[in-house]
Design a protein around this motif. Structure first.
Motif, PDB file in Angstrom:
ATOM      1  N   SER A  82      13.263   8.795  18.647  1.00  0.00           N
ATOM      2  CA  SER A  82      13.825   7.970  17.566  1.00  0.00           C
ATOM      3  C   SER A  82      13.495   8.510  16.182  1.00  0.00           C
ATOM      4  CB  SER A  82      13.354   6.525  17.693  1.00  0.00           C
ATOM      5  OG  SER A  82      11.949   6.462  17.601  1.00  0.00           O
ATOM      6  N   THR A  83      12.566   9.441  16.080  1.00  0.00           N
ATOM      7  CA  THR A  83      12.206  10.012  14.778  1.00  0.00           C
ATOM      8  C   THR A  83      12.842  11.381  14.556  1.00  0.00           C
ATOM      9  OG1 THR A  83      10.182  11.045  15.618  1.00  0.00           O
ATOM     10  CG2 THR A  83      10.008   8.777  14.790  1.00  0.00           C
TER      11      THR A  83
ATOM     12  N   THR B  55       8.776  11.383  20.566  1.00  0.00           N
ATOM     13  CA  THR B  55       9.422  10.141  20.114  1.00  0.00           C
ATOM     14  C   THR B  55      10.802  10.470  19.562  1.00  0.00           C
ATOM     15  OG1 THR B  55       7.232   9.279  19.557  1.00  0.00           O
ATOM     16  CG2 THR B  55       9.159   8.085  18.699  1.00  0.00           C
TER      17      THR B  55
ATOM     18  N   ASN C 196      18.238   5.160  21.569  1.00  0.00           N
ATOM     19  CA  ASN C 196      16.813   5.463  21.442  1.00  0.00           C
ATOM     20  C   ASN C 196      15.976   4.699  22.467  1.00  0.00           C
ATOM     21  OD1 ASN C 196      17.193   7.331  19.392  1.00  0.00           O
ATOM     22  ND2 ASN C 196      16.859   5.829  17.758  1.00  0.00           N
TER      23      ASN C 196
END
Length: 116
Positions: A30-31, A28, A74
């Motif tokens: 975006s993290t 992921t 993202n």
């Protein structure tokens, strides 16, 4: 499977522009904070630019400030490095890195050559 794949490198004349991209998969994005590093022949790998996980904070090496811009999408799970006013000393292999805490992922790099 975690992957970071850089693209967009090539040969450009001094003063020209180039945009390199980093496509992420298997985690992921975006993290994760994302960064671009570069390594020239015979030199150590150096940090060029970083961007926070949500894109609100960016940092740059002094040597590229005002010329390079890091950004991320993202939704498209991509990170970009826009390089303007390129100089021969920007010639290097450019690497993308993802980091969250002690976890790091690296791409294989893309060659950028600035030469007339």
């Amino acid at each position: 499977q975690v992957q970071l794949v850089e693209s967009g490198g090539g040969l450009v004349q001094p003063g020209g522009s180039l945009r390199v991209s980093c496509a992420a998969s298997g985690f992921t994005i975006s993290t994760y904070a994302m960064s671009w590093f570069r390594q020239a022949p015979g030199k150590e790998r150096e940090l060029v630019a970083s961007i926070s996980s949500l894109g609100g904070v960016t940092t740059y090496a002094d040597s590229v400030k005002g010329r390079f811009t890091i950004s991320r999408d993202n939704a498209k799970i991509r990170v970009y490095l826009q390089m303007n006013s390129l100089k021969p000393e920007d010639t290097a292999v450019y690497y993308c890195k993802a980091r969250k805490g002690t976890v790091e992922y690296w791409g294989q790099g893309t060659q950028v050559t600035v030469s007339s």
